[in-house]
Design a protein around this motif. Structure first.
Motif, PDB file in Angstrom:
ATOM      1  N   THR A 297       0.840  -1.196   0.000  1.00  0.00           N
ATOM      2  CA  THR A 297       0.000   0.000   0.000  1.00  0.00           C
ATOM      3  C   THR A 297       0.873   1.243   0.000  1.00  0.00           C
ATOM      4  O   THR A 297       1.885   1.310   0.700  1.00  0.00           O
ATOM      5  CB  THR A 297      -0.943   0.052   1.229  1.00  0.00           C
ATOM      6  OG1 THR A 297      -0.157   0.113   2.410  1.00  0.00           O
ATOM      7  CG2 THR A 297      -1.868  -1.144   1.263  1.00  0.00           C
ATOM      8  N   LYS A 298       0.477   2.209  -0.781  1.00  0.00           N
ATOM      9  CA  LYS A 298       1.246   3.447  -0.896  1.00  0.00           C
ATOM     10  C   LYS A 298       1.240   4.218   0.422  1.00  0.00           C
ATOM     11  O   LYS A 298       2.212   4.903   0.753  1.00  0.00           O
ATOM     12  CB  LYS A 298       0.678   4.300  -2.030  1.00  0.00           C
ATOM     13  CG  LYS A 298       1.549   5.481  -2.368  1.00  0.00           C
ATOM     14  CD  LYS A 298       1.028   6.209  -3.585  1.00  0.00           C
ATOM     15  CE  LYS A 298       1.879   7.426  -3.861  1.00  0.00           C
ATOM     16  NZ  LYS A 298       1.355   8.218  -4.966  1.00  0.00           N
TER      17      LYS A 298
ATOM     18  N   VAL B 151       4.184   3.445   2.631  1.00  0.00           N
ATOM     19  CA  VAL B 151       5.416   4.016   2.087  1.00  0.00           C
ATOM     20  C   VAL B 151       5.438   5.534   2.315  1.00  0.00           C
ATOM     21  O   VAL B 151       6.472   6.105   2.640  1.00  0.00           O
ATOM     22  CB  VAL B 151       5.577   3.653   0.601  1.00  0.00           C
ATOM     23  CG1 VAL B 151       6.808   4.302   0.003  1.00  0.00           C
ATOM     24  CG2 VAL B 151       5.661   2.145   0.444  1.00  0.00           C
ATOM     25  N   GLU B 152       4.287   6.183   2.181  1.00  0.00           N
ATOM     26  CA  GLU B 152       4.216   7.625   2.426  1.00  0.00           C
ATOM     27  C   GLU B 152       4.522   7.947   3.892  1.00  0.00           C
ATOM     28  O   GLU B 152       5.193   8.940   4.182  1.00  0.00           O
ATOM     29  CB  GLU B 152       2.842   8.157   2.039  1.00  0.00           C
ATOM     30  CG  GLU B 152       2.639   8.209   0.539  1.00  0.00           C
ATOM     31  CD  GLU B 152       1.229   8.595   0.131  1.00  0.00           C
ATOM     32  OE1 GLU B 152       0.326   8.653   1.004  1.00  0.00           O
ATOM     33  OE2 GLU B 152       1.024   8.836  -1.062  1.00  0.00           O
TER      34      GLU B 152
ATOM     35  N   ILE C  91       9.257   8.166  -3.700  1.00  0.00           N
ATOM     36  CA  ILE C  91       8.372   7.011  -3.826  1.00  0.00           C
ATOM     37  C   ILE C  91       8.179   6.678  -5.296  1.00  0.00           C
ATOM     38  O   ILE C  91       7.965   7.566  -6.119  1.00  0.00           O
ATOM     39  CB  ILE C  91       6.998   7.300  -3.189  1.00  0.00           C
ATOM     40  CG1 ILE C  91       7.154   7.506  -1.693  1.00  0.00           C
ATOM     41  CG2 ILE C  91       6.018   6.169  -3.487  1.00  0.00           C
ATOM     42  CD1 ILE C  91       5.883   7.960  -0.997  1.00  0.00           C
TER      43      ILE C  91
ATOM     44  N   SER D 168       5.549   4.363  -7.205  1.00  0.00           N
ATOM     45  CA  SER D 168       4.347   3.558  -7.049  1.00  0.00           C
ATOM     46  C   SER D 168       4.040   2.850  -8.356  1.00  0.00           C
ATOM     47  O   SER D 168       4.065   3.453  -9.423  1.00  0.00           O
ATOM     48  CB  SER D 168       3.157   4.447  -6.666  1.00  0.00           C
ATOM     49  OG  SER D 168       1.978   3.678  -6.608  1.00  0.00           O
TER      50      SER D 168
ATOM     51  N   GLN E 235       1.126   1.318  -8.679  1.00  0.00           N
ATOM     52  CA  GLN E 235      -0.320   1.167  -8.669  1.00  0.00           C
ATOM     53  C   GLN E 235      -0.870   1.596 -10.014  1.00  0.00           C
ATOM     54  O   GLN E 235      -0.513   2.646 -10.549  1.00  0.00           O
ATOM     55  CB  GLN E 235      -0.952   2.007  -7.569  1.00  0.00           C
ATOM     56  CG  GLN E 235      -2.453   1.823  -7.492  1.00  0.00           C
ATOM     57  CD  GLN E 235      -3.062   2.545  -6.297  1.00  0.00           C
ATOM     58  OE1 GLN E 235      -2.378   3.239  -5.569  1.00  0.00           O
ATOM     59  NE2 GLN E 235      -4.331   2.364  -6.118  1.00  0.00           N
TER      60      GLN E 235
ATOM     61  N   SER F  24      -5.742  -1.616  -5.050  1.00  0.00           N
ATOM     62  CA  SER F  24      -4.901  -1.338  -3.886  1.00  0.00           C
ATOM     63  C   SER F  24      -4.370  -2.619  -3.262  1.00  0.00           C
ATOM     64  O   SER F  24      -3.890  -2.607  -2.149  1.00  0.00           O
ATOM     65  CB  SER F  24      -5.682  -0.524  -2.858  1.00  0.00           C
ATOM     66  OG  SER F  24      -6.808  -1.249  -2.441  1.00  0.00           O
TER      67      SER F  24
ATOM     68  N   SER G 228      -0.178  -3.017  -7.177  1.00  0.00           N
ATOM     69  CA  SER G 228      -0.317  -1.916  -6.231  1.00  0.00           C
ATOM     70  C   SER G 228       0.938  -1.640  -5.421  1.00  0.00           C
ATOM     71  O   SER G 228       0.908  -0.831  -4.508  1.00  0.00           O
ATOM     72  CB  SER G 228      -1.464  -2.214  -5.273  1.00  0.00           C
ATOM     73  OG  SER G 228      -1.132  -3.304  -4.441  1.00  0.00           O
TER      74      SER G 228
ATOM     75  N   ALA H  29       4.338  -0.238  -3.878  1.00  0.00           N
ATOM     76  CA  ALA H  29       5.005   1.059  -3.809  1.00  0.00           C
ATOM     77  C   ALA H  29       6.377   0.829  -3.196  1.00  0.00           C
ATOM     78  O   ALA H  29       6.550  -0.034  -2.333  1.00  0.00           O
ATOM     79  CB  ALA H  29       4.187   2.033  -2.986  1.00  0.00           C
TER      80      ALA H  29
END
Length: 89
Positions: free
Chosen positions: A21-22, A25-26, A41, A43, A45, A52, A57, A59
């Protein structure tokens, strides 16, 4: 149809985190930023399907090569802190 997702090779940058999931990572990127560690990052996705989960998806969090050790240590400490917090709940 899809092979295992792998981080891209980017000159002078190294992948220090892979998540499905992004958001995860964020959050890690934000944490590294608070420690003055630059990161970016990537991604994978697929925006046309808004998936997701699964291979479409992933990341990845990259840092410059010279920050790799510092970033990995910081992320390891963050994981330990999160594990301890989960045990206290």
């Amino acid at each position: 149809m899809f092979s295992d997702p792998k981080p891209n090779d980017i000159e002078n940058w190294v992948c220090v985190l892979e998540r499905s999931t992004k958001l995860e990572v964020e959050l890690a990127k934000s944490y590294l930023s608070s420690l003055k560690i630059p990161s970016n990052i990537l991604s994978k996705q697929d925006s046309s399907y808004s998936l997701s989960v699964g291979d479409m998806s992933f990341a990845y969090l990259y840092v410059p090569n010279e920050f790799e050790k510092e970033a990995r240590e910081a992320l390891e400490e963050l994981d330990k802190a999160n594990e301890e917090e989960g045990e206290d709940s």
